[in-house]
Each structure stands twice: as C-alpha cells, then as structure tokens.
Write a protein that holds these residues in place. Structure first.
Motif, PDB file in Angstrom:
ATOM      1  N   LEU A 102       0.829  -1.198   0.000  1.00  0.00           N
ATOM      2  CA  LEU A 102       0.000   0.000   0.000  1.00  0.00           C
ATOM      3  C   LEU A 102       0.869   1.256   0.000  1.00  0.00           C
ATOM      4  O   LEU A 102       0.549   2.245  -0.666  1.00  0.00           O
ATOM      5  N   HIS A 103       1.974   1.220   0.736  1.00  0.00           N
ATOM      6  CA  HIS A 103       2.855   2.385   0.786  1.00  0.00           C
ATOM      7  C   HIS A 103       3.396   2.731  -0.599  1.00  0.00           C
ATOM      8  O   HIS A 103       3.440   3.908  -0.976  1.00  0.00           O
ATOM      9  N   PHE A 104       3.804   1.728  -1.360  1.00  0.00           N
ATOM     10  CA  PHE A 104       4.355   1.984  -2.692  1.00  0.00           C
ATOM     11  C   PHE A 104       3.282   2.012  -3.778  1.00  0.00           C
ATOM     12  O   PHE A 104       3.593   2.246  -4.942  1.00  0.00           O
ATOM     13  N   GLY A 105       2.041   1.771  -3.403  1.00  0.00           N
ATOM     14  CA  GLY A 105       0.969   1.793  -4.390  1.00  0.00           C
ATOM     15  C   GLY A 105       0.990   0.608  -5.321  1.00  0.00           C
ATOM     16  O   GLY A 105       0.391   0.653  -6.398  1.00  0.00           O
ATOM     17  N   ALA A 106       1.672  -0.479  -4.934  1.00  0.00           N
ATOM     18  CA  ALA A 106       1.625  -1.702  -5.734  1.00  0.00           C
ATOM     19  C   ALA A 106       0.277  -2.379  -5.595  1.00  0.00           C
ATOM     20  O   ALA A 106      -0.043  -3.303  -6.358  1.00  0.00           O
ATOM     21  N   LEU A 107      -0.509  -1.915  -4.661  1.00  0.00           N
ATOM     22  CA  LEU A 107      -1.868  -2.405  -4.445  1.00  0.00           C
ATOM     23  C   LEU A 107      -2.771  -1.201  -4.222  1.00  0.00           C
ATOM     24  O   LEU A 107      -2.422  -0.281  -3.483  1.00  0.00           O
ATOM     25  N   SER A 108      -3.933  -1.208  -4.867  1.00  0.00           N
ATOM     26  CA  SER A 108      -4.901  -0.129  -4.701  1.00  0.00           C
ATOM     27  C   SER A 108      -5.666  -0.306  -3.393  1.00  0.00           C
ATOM     28  O   SER A 108      -6.325  -1.324  -3.193  1.00  0.00           O
ATOM     29  N   PRO A 109      -5.633   0.680  -2.481  1.00  0.00           N
ATOM     30  CA  PRO A 109      -6.419   0.565  -1.255  1.00  0.00           C
ATOM     31  C   PRO A 109      -7.913   0.531  -1.534  1.00  0.00           C
ATOM     32  O   PRO A 109      -8.669  -0.129  -0.822  1.00  0.00           O
ATOM     33  N   LEU A 110      -8.334   1.217  -2.600  1.00  0.00           N
ATOM     34  CA  LEU A 110      -9.755   1.200  -2.955  1.00  0.00           C
ATOM     35  C   LEU A 110     -10.185  -0.181  -3.408  1.00  0.00           C
ATOM     36  O   LEU A 110     -11.252  -0.678  -3.015  1.00  0.00           O
ATOM     37  N   GLU A 111      -9.368  -0.846  -4.209  1.00  0.00           N
ATOM     38  CA  GLU A 111      -9.701  -2.206  -4.623  1.00  0.00           C
ATOM     39  C   GLU A 111      -9.744  -3.137  -3.413  1.00  0.00           C
ATOM     40  O   GLU A 111     -10.609  -4.021  -3.324  1.00  0.00           O
ATOM     41  N   ALA A 112      -8.813  -2.950  -2.465  1.00  0.00           N
ATOM     42  CA  ALA A 112      -8.803  -3.784  -1.263  1.00  0.00           C
ATOM     43  C   ALA A 112     -10.096  -3.622  -0.479  1.00  0.00           C
ATOM     44  O   ALA A 112     -10.665  -4.592   0.035  1.00  0.00           O
ATOM     45  N   VAL A 113     -10.610  -2.398  -0.384  1.00  0.00           N
ATOM     46  CA  VAL A 113     -11.869  -2.159   0.323  1.00  0.00           C
ATOM     47  C   VAL A 113     -13.033  -2.814  -0.404  1.00  0.00           C
ATOM     48  O   VAL A 113     -13.872  -3.494   0.211  1.00  0.00           O
TER      49      VAL A 113
END
Length: 469
Positions: free
Chosen positions: A254-265
C-alpha cells in the motif's frame, strides 16, 4: 476526482498526441487512474518514474525501501511490457525531469496522483508552474493513494479542513460512494525513441534487513487474494495476536501503491463479516492519517497538539531500545523483528512507541526516525501520526495512556511464543516465565545473556505523569 490545469499549446496535426503518466506512490497497472486517463487522452503515453533527488536528500531512501522499490519498479515495467509498453526511468529532480521529457516528446498532458505531504504538495505546485510555462496540461488525480481523497469527499464541517478525531471521520468515510475499480489497460503504446535510465536492482542495495519481503504488484495481488480467502475472517479476533501474526502484511504494498487501497476495500466488503469490517476500518485509519497530514503538513515534524513536554535524552536507554536490549522481552522482541524484517506487528509498534515516549519519556521524533530508517512501509503520514498518537501529542483522545509492557505481554503473547521467536537467549524458558526472566535466581539467571530492565515501571510511570504539564 481530478484537478486539471489547462493552457494553450499548438502542435502539428500529423503528430501523435503524447501524454506522460508520472508514477509516484502508485506503482501498479490495476486500478490506476493516472495511467488510464493518460491513455484515454493520447495516442501514445510515456509511463515515467523519477528517482527523486529531493527524496534522497531528505533522508527518506532507507535501504529496505530502496530494495522494495526496485522490486516494484521491475514489476511495473514487466506489467507494462506485457501490454506492449515499458517504464521510462529518469533520475534527478522530478520537476526538472518531467519538464525535460515534455520538451523531448512534445507531450501535451501530464497525469499524476495527488500527494499529501508538504514536500509532495510543494512539488506539485512547482510542476504546475513549470508545465504552464511549456503550455502543457497537468491533471492531478486525488483518489489514487488513498480510498477517499483527503479533505475533498469527507468534509469535516464547521469550517474545518480535516477531522481531528477518528470516529466521526469513520462515519463520514463509510458513507462515501466509492468510485468503481478500474481494470488494467489492455495495451500501452510508448514512443520507441524515448530513452530512460536502467532500472535499479534490489541486489545492488546494501544493508537491507535479512528477512525483507519481496515487492511488486504481482506479489501484492497474490497476498491480497490469499488474505481475503484465508485470513481476513479471523482478523477481528486475532489482529492483536503477536505470535499468531494474523495481520495482512499488505502495508508495504500500500505504501508503494503496488496495491490499490480502494480495490482492497471493495474486495473486502464482499466478505461481509466482522473480520473484513475490521480490516476495512484499518484502511480508514490510513486515510484518516493522510487527511490530517494533507491539512497540516507540519505535523511530520511538529506536535499536532503541543503538550509542552520536557523530553529526556538518555543515550544509553535510547540505544538499548533500538538494539532490543531493554530487559523487557516483548519490547525487545518487537524491536528485533523490525531489524530483521523491516516490518513490525502493529501491536508491537504501539507497545514499543509507548515504552519509548512514556516509560522512557523520550521525544517521539527519535523513535519515528529510527522506524523510518528500517520500515519498508515507512509512510510519513502513518508513521509520524501513529507515533504522535502513542506519545499523546497527536489525535489520541487519551493522551496520557501508558501501555504496560508486562500487561501487554500477558494479554497478547500469553505463552511467550513471540518473545521466544525473536529473543533466542530466552527460548529455553517455559511458558509465560519468558516475560520476566529477571525473576529467575542463581545459576539460571546467570546463564542468560540478557540484560536487567533498564527502568522501573512504577517509577517511570510516576515520572511521566509528573513531568507532563
């Protein structure tokens, strides 16, 4: 939500329209508004990442994060190549390098994710001015590194620019209608003649933690899927379980944006259970801290709420805390996990921060700097504001709470398994006896290569409560 600055520019009708997608803390192709918008408005796109000299000079390029960044950049480049493109890397000042690339390519638009730190906000303003002078359009996308844009979609009311307390923020945050998750683009056309620097190599980074995890979008998506399938349902009950290690470990991605926090939600909410709700609440905490920092950039260095503390500066105690040699096994275990992995369990973070700032009564900035020197997820908003929460100078509504390391160990590591994992000199001790090794007598005590407690807890508590005005 996007913010666009438009200026006139003339170009040859025969020339392809070129846009720049400037990657910062959003190193992915899935749910990537910056890249998708750049592709939508141009014939060709230059996916650009700049190894920022300003970030390096500010001291934020710790070895663990440089190595993880190298993984993320390699993963992003691979994903772009699968779609016919590639990542263009430049090194230098971000504004200078973007302006230079616009001149080289004749790009008519630059897209970038909005940042929250004071440095990111100043960089965006300089970029806006530089591109305006070149007649190039800048579009800033606000819902990329957070689920909800800081300040824009969750107004605090009463003329305030942010929420200072989490619970009312969470109520507003949960009511926001989230945008749809964007799929990864099928094709990315990059001008063949645009040159870039070689990508950095993880193997070339010295002094990394031995147990540092691998980075990149592919690893992030695999971990998220596994977490949602097997881990998240028990999160509500087990998120503080130190030996169980029952957290997602998604924070570096999440810190590096390799994963979307919105998609995780979005994906977590499909689970519709208490564990998923608790996990989503942690992502809301992340957004909460980002909106505080966006509104008050100075809290990266200064107290959010000044308690007029007269901090102590006992070098011996500070070094013992850093080395995991305080004589309090659960504190030392957490600090040694940090050194070995570049990561620490959240309960451990709260515990060691309380110990430094309240038991030892040492300035939170000393702890925050040490964390940033090692944490692979060393996010300025979350690190600084969580440290201030623990120190009682931030948004905590109970600023004088003190976490007792013995009580915390009994509750969250009842059988001593976490301590035995990270403090091997105590591994032979049975059960919960591992938490108070100084109670042993005679030869049993002498055989342990482990220090006595550096402070008396009762005396330290009284000192803190009497010292804070």
């Amino acid at each position: 939500m996007t913010r666009t600055t438009r200026t006139a520019r003339t170009s040859s009708p025969a020339s392809p329209r070129i846009a720049v997608a400037l990657f910062t803390s959003d190193l992915r192709v899935h749910d990537q508004p910056v890249l998708r918008s750049a592709l939508h408005g141009a014939d060709e796109v230059v996916p650009l990442f700049v190894l920022d000299d300003g970030v390096r000079r500010a001291g934020f390029t710790a070895p663990n994060r440089r190595a993880f960044l190298a993984d993320c950049l390699a993963g992003l480049d691979a994903a772009l190549r699968e779609r016919g493109g590639r990542l263009v890397l430049r090194t230098g000042e971000v504004v200078d390098e973007v302006a230079r690339l616009v001149t080289e390519t004749g790009a008519t638009a630059v897209h970038v994710a909005g940042g929250v730190s004071g440095y990111a906000q100043r960089r965006e303003e300089r970029l806006r001015k530089a591109l305006a002078a070149q007649g190039c359009e800048l579009t800033v996308h606000d819902a990329v590194i957070t689920v909800v844009p800081p300040g824009a979609e969750v107004p605090s009311g009463a003329g305030r620019d942010h929420f200072a307390v989490f619970t009312p923020y969470l109520r507003r945050w949960e009511a926001v209608k989230l945008r749809t998750v964007l799929g990864a683009p099928r094709a990315v056309r990059v001008p063949e003649w645009v040159a870039g620097d070689p990508l950095p190599s993880r193997d070339a980074v010295a002094d990394t933690s031995p147990g540092l995890a691998r980075g990149g979008e592919k690893a992030a998506r695999k971990r998220l899927s596994a977490w949602l399938a097997d881990g998240v349902s028990g999160y509500e009950d087990r998120h503080d379980d130190l030996p169980g290690d029952a957290t997602s470990r998604l924070s570096p991605f999440l810190h590096f944006g390799a994963l979307s926090p919105l998609e995780a939600v979005h994906r977590a909410r499909r689970k519709a259970d208490a564990g998923a709700e608790a996990f989503v609440r942690q992502l809301a905490w992340r957004d909460f801290h980002h909106q505080v920092l966006a509104a008050r950039p100075a809290v990266a260095r200064a107290d959010y709420r000044d308690r007029h503390d007269r901090w102590r500066t006992d070098t011996r105690e500070i070094e013992a805390w850093k080395a995991g040699r305080t004589g309090f096994p659960v504190v030392d275990a957490a600090m040694r996990q940090l050194a070995h992995e570049g990561w620490m369990h959240n309960r451990g973070r709260l515990l060691v921060a309380s110990f430094l700032t309240k038991t030892l009564y040492v300035d939170w900035r000393i702890g925050a700097r040490h964390f940033l020197s090692l944490l692979v997820d060393g996010d300025l908003a979350n690190n600084q504001l969580n440290w201030q929460w623990a120190a009682g100078t931030g948004t905590d509504t109970r600023p004088n709470r003190i976490l007792n390391p013995l009580a915390q160990a009994k509750r969250f590591d009842p059988h001593g398994d976490y301590v035995r994992r990270w403090v091997p000199e105590l591994a032979s001790l049975p059960g919960s006896a591992v938490h108070q090794p100084w109670h042993l007598a005679g030869p049993d005590r002498a055989r342990l290569d482990y220090p006595d407690p550096i402070v008396d807890l009762a005396e330290a508590r009284a000192r803190f409560l009497s010292s804070r005005p």
